[in-house]
Design a protein around this motif. Structure first.
Motif, PDB file in Angstrom:
ATOM      1  N   LEU A  85      -2.939  30.678   6.572  1.00 41.75           N
ATOM      2  CA  LEU A  85      -1.621  31.005   7.114  1.00 41.75           C
ATOM      3  C   LEU A  85      -0.527  30.829   6.069  1.00 41.75           C
ATOM      4  CD1 LEU A  85      -1.940  29.542  10.704  1.00 41.75           C
ATOM      5  CD2 LEU A  85      -1.979  31.949  10.010  1.00 41.75           C
ATOM      6  N   GLU A  86      -0.728  29.935   5.105  1.00 42.60           N
ATOM      7  CA  GLU A  86       0.241  29.763   4.021  1.00 42.60           C
ATOM      8  C   GLU A  86       0.147  30.893   3.001  1.00 42.60           C
ATOM      9  OE1 GLU A  86      -0.356  26.011   2.098  1.00 42.60           O
ATOM     10  OE2 GLU A  86      -0.026  24.875   3.948  1.00 42.60           O
ATOM     11  N   ARG A  87      -1.060  31.370   2.731  1.00 41.99           N
ATOM     12  CA  ARG A  87      -1.276  32.339   1.643  1.00 41.99           C
ATOM     13  C   ARG A  87      -1.204  33.791   2.091  1.00 41.99           C
ATOM     14  NH1 ARG A  87      -4.237  30.798  -3.015  1.00 41.99           N
ATOM     15  NH2 ARG A  87      -3.299  32.695  -3.827  1.00 41.99           N
ATOM     16  N   THR A  88      -1.176  34.059   3.401  1.00 36.58           N
ATOM     17  CA  THR A  88      -1.056  35.428   3.898  1.00 36.58           C
ATOM     18  C   THR A  88       0.319  35.591   4.540  1.00 36.58           C
ATOM     19  OG1 THR A  88      -2.079  34.831   5.998  1.00 36.58           O
ATOM     20  CG2 THR A  88      -3.535  35.711   4.281  1.00 36.58           C
ATOM     21  N   LEU A  89       0.731  36.835   4.683  1.00 39.03           N
ATOM     22  CA  LEU A  89       2.054  37.121   5.239  1.00 39.03           C
ATOM     23  C   LEU A  89       1.931  37.662   6.656  1.00 39.03           C
ATOM     24  CD1 LEU A  89       3.477  38.954   2.109  1.00 39.03           C
ATOM     25  CD2 LEU A  89       3.899  36.591   2.798  1.00 39.03           C
ATOM     26  N   PRO A  90       2.840  37.245   7.539  1.00 41.20           N
ATOM     27  CA  PRO A  90       2.792  37.779   8.906  1.00 41.20           C
ATOM     28  C   PRO A  90       3.129  39.269   8.905  1.00 41.20           C
ATOM     29  CG  PRO A  90       4.727  36.395   8.588  1.00 41.20           C
ATOM     30  CD  PRO A  90       3.927  36.313   7.336  1.00 41.20           C
ATOM     31  N   ASP A  91       2.504  40.003   9.791  1.00 44.80           N
ATOM     32  CA  ASP A  91       2.777  41.424   9.933  1.00 44.80           C
ATOM     33  C   ASP A  91       3.893  41.602  10.956  1.00 44.80           C
ATOM     34  OD1 ASP A  91       2.835  44.133  10.372  1.00 44.80           O
ATOM     35  OD2 ASP A  91       0.665  44.349  10.529  1.00 44.80           O
ATOM     36  N   PRO A  92       5.078  42.024  10.512  1.00 47.67           N
ATOM     37  CA  PRO A  92       6.210  42.131  11.445  1.00 47.67           C
ATOM     38  C   PRO A  92       6.062  43.278  12.442  1.00 47.67           C
ATOM     39  CG  PRO A  92       6.819  43.009   9.305  1.00 47.67           C
ATOM     40  CD  PRO A  92       5.434  42.422   9.166  1.00 47.67           C
ATOM     41  N   PHE A  93       5.087  44.160  12.215  1.00 42.53           N
ATOM     42  CA  PHE A  93       4.932  45.326  13.087  1.00 42.53           C
ATOM     43  C   PHE A  93       3.862  45.144  14.157  1.00 42.53           C
ATOM     44  CE2 PHE A  93       6.568  46.880   9.030  1.00 42.53           C
ATOM     45  CZ  PHE A  93       7.793  47.352   9.472  1.00 42.53           C
ATOM     46  N   VAL A  94       3.262  43.992  14.227  1.00 37.36           N
ATOM     47  CA  VAL A  94       2.245  43.745  15.239  1.00 37.36           C
ATOM     48  C   VAL A  94       2.916  43.620  16.598  1.00 37.36           C
ATOM     49  CG1 VAL A  94       0.568  42.071  16.097  1.00 37.36           C
ATOM     50  CG2 VAL A  94       0.611  42.647  13.690  1.00 37.36           C
ATOM     51  N   ASP A  95       2.444  44.410  17.518  1.00 39.64           N
ATOM     52  CA  ASP A  95       2.949  44.346  18.891  1.00 39.64           C
ATOM     53  C   ASP A  95       2.077  43.353  19.643  1.00 39.64           C
ATOM     54  OD1 ASP A  95       3.870  44.664  21.446  1.00 39.64           O
ATOM     55  OD2 ASP A  95       3.519  46.821  21.533  1.00 39.64           O
ATOM     56  N   THR A  96       2.553  42.130  19.790  1.00 45.51           N
ATOM     57  CA  THR A  96       1.746  41.078  20.405  1.00 45.51           C
ATOM     58  C   THR A  96       1.467  41.348  21.877  1.00 45.51           C
ATOM     59  OG1 THR A  96       3.724  39.763  20.818  1.00 45.51           O
ATOM     60  CG2 THR A  96       2.492  39.300  18.798  1.00 45.51           C
ATOM     61  N   ARG A  97       2.223  42.229  22.495  1.00 43.47           N
ATOM     62  CA  ARG A  97       1.961  42.545  23.904  1.00 43.47           C
ATOM     63  C   ARG A  97       0.755  43.455  24.046  1.00 43.47           C
ATOM     64  NH1 ARG A  97       6.991  45.517  25.077  1.00 43.47           N
ATOM     65  NH2 ARG A  97       6.760  45.852  22.885  1.00 43.47           N
ATOM     66  N   ARG A  98       0.414  44.202  22.996  1.00 43.45           N
ATOM     67  CA  ARG A  98      -0.671  45.173  23.071  1.00 43.45           C
ATOM     68  C   ARG A  98      -1.871  44.801  22.210  1.00 43.45           C
ATOM     69  NH1 ARG A  98       0.628  50.557  24.731  1.00 43.45           N
ATOM     70  NH2 ARG A  98       2.664  50.549  25.683  1.00 43.45           N
ATOM     71  N   GLU A  99      -1.884  43.609  21.717  1.00 45.99           N
ATOM     72  CA  GLU A  99      -2.999  43.200  20.861  1.00 45.99           C
ATOM     73  C   GLU A  99      -4.312  43.216  21.614  1.00 45.99           C
ATOM     74  OE1 GLU A  99      -2.719  40.025  17.623  1.00 45.99           O
ATOM     75  OE2 GLU A  99      -1.312  39.454  19.183  1.00 45.99           O
ATOM     76  N   TRP A 100      -5.362  43.633  20.945  1.00 42.68           N
ATOM     77  CA  TRP A 100      -6.678  43.619  21.566  1.00 42.68           C
ATOM     78  C   TRP A 100      -7.232  42.206  21.600  1.00 42.68           C
ATOM     79  CZ3 TRP A 100     -10.982  42.284  18.612  1.00 42.68           C
ATOM     80  CH2 TRP A 100     -10.781  42.230  17.236  1.00 42.68           C
ATOM     81  N   ARG A 101      -6.663  41.307  20.798  1.00 45.21           N
ATOM     82  CA  ARG A 101      -7.065  39.899  20.800  1.00 45.21           C
ATOM     83  C   ARG A 101      -5.811  39.045  20.798  1.00 45.21           C
ATOM     84  NH1 ARG A 101     -12.003  39.047  16.813  1.00 45.21           N
ATOM     85  NH2 ARG A 101     -13.242  38.665  18.627  1.00 45.21           N
ATOM     86  N   ARG A 102      -5.271  38.820  21.919  1.00 44.14           N
ATOM     87  CA  ARG A 102      -4.043  38.055  22.043  1.00 44.14           C
ATOM     88  C   ARG A 102      -4.199  36.646  21.455  1.00 44.14           C
ATOM     89  NH1 ARG A 102       0.144  39.805  24.771  1.00 44.14           N
ATOM     90  NH2 ARG A 102      -0.680  41.339  26.171  1.00 44.14           N
ATOM     91  N   GLY A 103      -3.255  36.276  20.581  1.00 42.76           N
ATOM     92  CA  GLY A 103      -3.212  34.917  20.063  1.00 42.76           C
ATOM     93  C   GLY A 103      -4.113  34.656  18.865  1.00 42.76           C
ATOM     94  N   VAL A 104      -4.848  35.641  18.383  1.00 48.05           N
ATOM     95  CA  VAL A 104      -5.723  35.426  17.234  1.00 48.05           C
ATOM     96  C   VAL A 104      -4.874  35.605  15.981  1.00 48.05           C
ATOM     97  CG1 VAL A 104      -7.822  36.129  16.053  1.00 48.05           C
ATOM     98  CG2 VAL A 104      -7.724  36.193  18.531  1.00 48.05           C
ATOM     99  N   ARG A 105      -4.437  34.487  15.427  1.00 45.38           N
ATOM    100  CA  ARG A 105      -3.459  34.495  14.341  1.00 45.38           C
ATOM    101  C   ARG A 105      -3.955  35.176  13.082  1.00 45.38           C
ATOM    102  NH1 ARG A 105      -2.534  28.315  13.840  1.00 45.38           N
ATOM    103  NH2 ARG A 105      -4.766  28.518  13.802  1.00 45.38           N
ATOM    104  N   TRP A 106      -5.234  35.087  12.780  1.00 42.68           N
ATOM    105  CA  TRP A 106      -5.701  35.639  11.501  1.00 42.68           C
ATOM    106  C   TRP A 106      -5.697  37.161  11.492  1.00 42.68           C
ATOM    107  CZ3 TRP A 106      -8.204  31.924  14.283  1.00 42.68           C
ATOM    108  CH2 TRP A 106      -9.262  32.345  15.082  1.00 42.68           C
ATOM    109  N   TYR A 107      -5.535  37.810  12.644  1.00 42.97           N
ATOM    110  CA  TYR A 107      -5.423  39.266  12.680  1.00 42.97           C
ATOM    111  C   TYR A 107      -3.973  39.734  12.634  1.00 42.97           C
ATOM    112  CZ  TYR A 107     -10.346  40.010  13.505  1.00 42.97           C
ATOM    113  OH  TYR A 107     -11.699  40.064  13.362  1.00 42.97           O
ATOM    114  N   ARG A 108      -3.025  38.841  12.778  1.00 39.76           N
ATOM    115  CA  ARG A 108      -1.617  39.223  12.783  1.00 39.76           C
ATOM    116  C   ARG A 108      -0.992  38.990  11.405  1.00 39.76           C
ATOM    117  NH1 ARG A 108       0.374  36.468  18.253  1.00 39.76           N
ATOM    118  NH2 ARG A 108       0.017  34.681  16.930  1.00 39.76           N
ATOM    119  N   ARG A 109      -1.725  39.359  10.354  1.00 44.69           N
ATOM    120  CA  ARG A 109      -1.264  39.196   8.980  1.00 44.69           C
ATOM    121  C   ARG A 109      -1.266  40.564   8.299  1.00 44.69           C
ATOM    122  NH1 ARG A 109       1.010  34.631   9.669  1.00 44.69           N
ATOM    123  NH2 ARG A 109       0.933  34.037   7.501  1.00 44.69           N
ATOM    124  N   LEU A 110      -0.428  40.736   7.279  1.00 43.84           N
ATOM    125  CA  LEU A 110      -0.396  42.004   6.558  1.00 43.84           C
ATOM    126  C   LEU A 110      -1.732  42.263   5.884  1.00 43.84           C
ATOM    127  CD1 LEU A 110       3.109  42.031   4.842  1.00 43.84           C
ATOM    128  CD2 LEU A 110       2.306  43.484   6.703  1.00 43.84           C
TER     129      LEU A 110
END
Length: 121
Positions: A85-110
């Protein structure tokens, strides 16, 4: 445990391979961001090219371990997760309401492209 698993992605030796892959992804020195990328192939071995899938596999293994082993491996994975989480960047375009895996942080990275450094696209 690995040999008895019914999960397709859990096979003998996968825990060691997954840990090695997770560490390798995070190991280059420096503070430059790291970008996970999709695997070219979805077979059991090649899918470990995607560090996010590696983390999924470690989660599958953790759920099936006895309590003491789960605690030990869980600590190690949690420390790697913190570095991830420190070495990767968050993806600002991820729509957390439509995620196929809600809350899985490692998929919400650029994401990156494995071929970007070679110029092959």
């Amino acid at each position: 445990m690995e040999a008895l698993s019914t999960e397709y992605y859990v096979f003998p030796g996968v825990t060691a391979r997954a840990l090695l892959r997770y560490r390798d992804f995070l190991s280059p020195p420096g503070s430059r961001p790291r970008y996970p990328f999709l695997s070219d192939c979805d077979c059991r071995g090649c899918s470990l090219d995607d560090v996010r899938h590696v983390r999924d596999v470690l989660g599958m293994v953790l759920r099936r371990l006895p309590p003491r082993a789960r605690t030990e491996l869980g600590r190690l994975v949690a420390s790697l997760d913190a570095v991830y989480l420190e070495r990767t960047l968050p993806d600002p375009f991820v729509d957390t309401r439509r995620e196929w895996r809600r809350g899985v942080r490692w998929y919400r990275r650029l994401e990156g492209c494995r071929y970007a450094a070679t110029g092959v696209v």
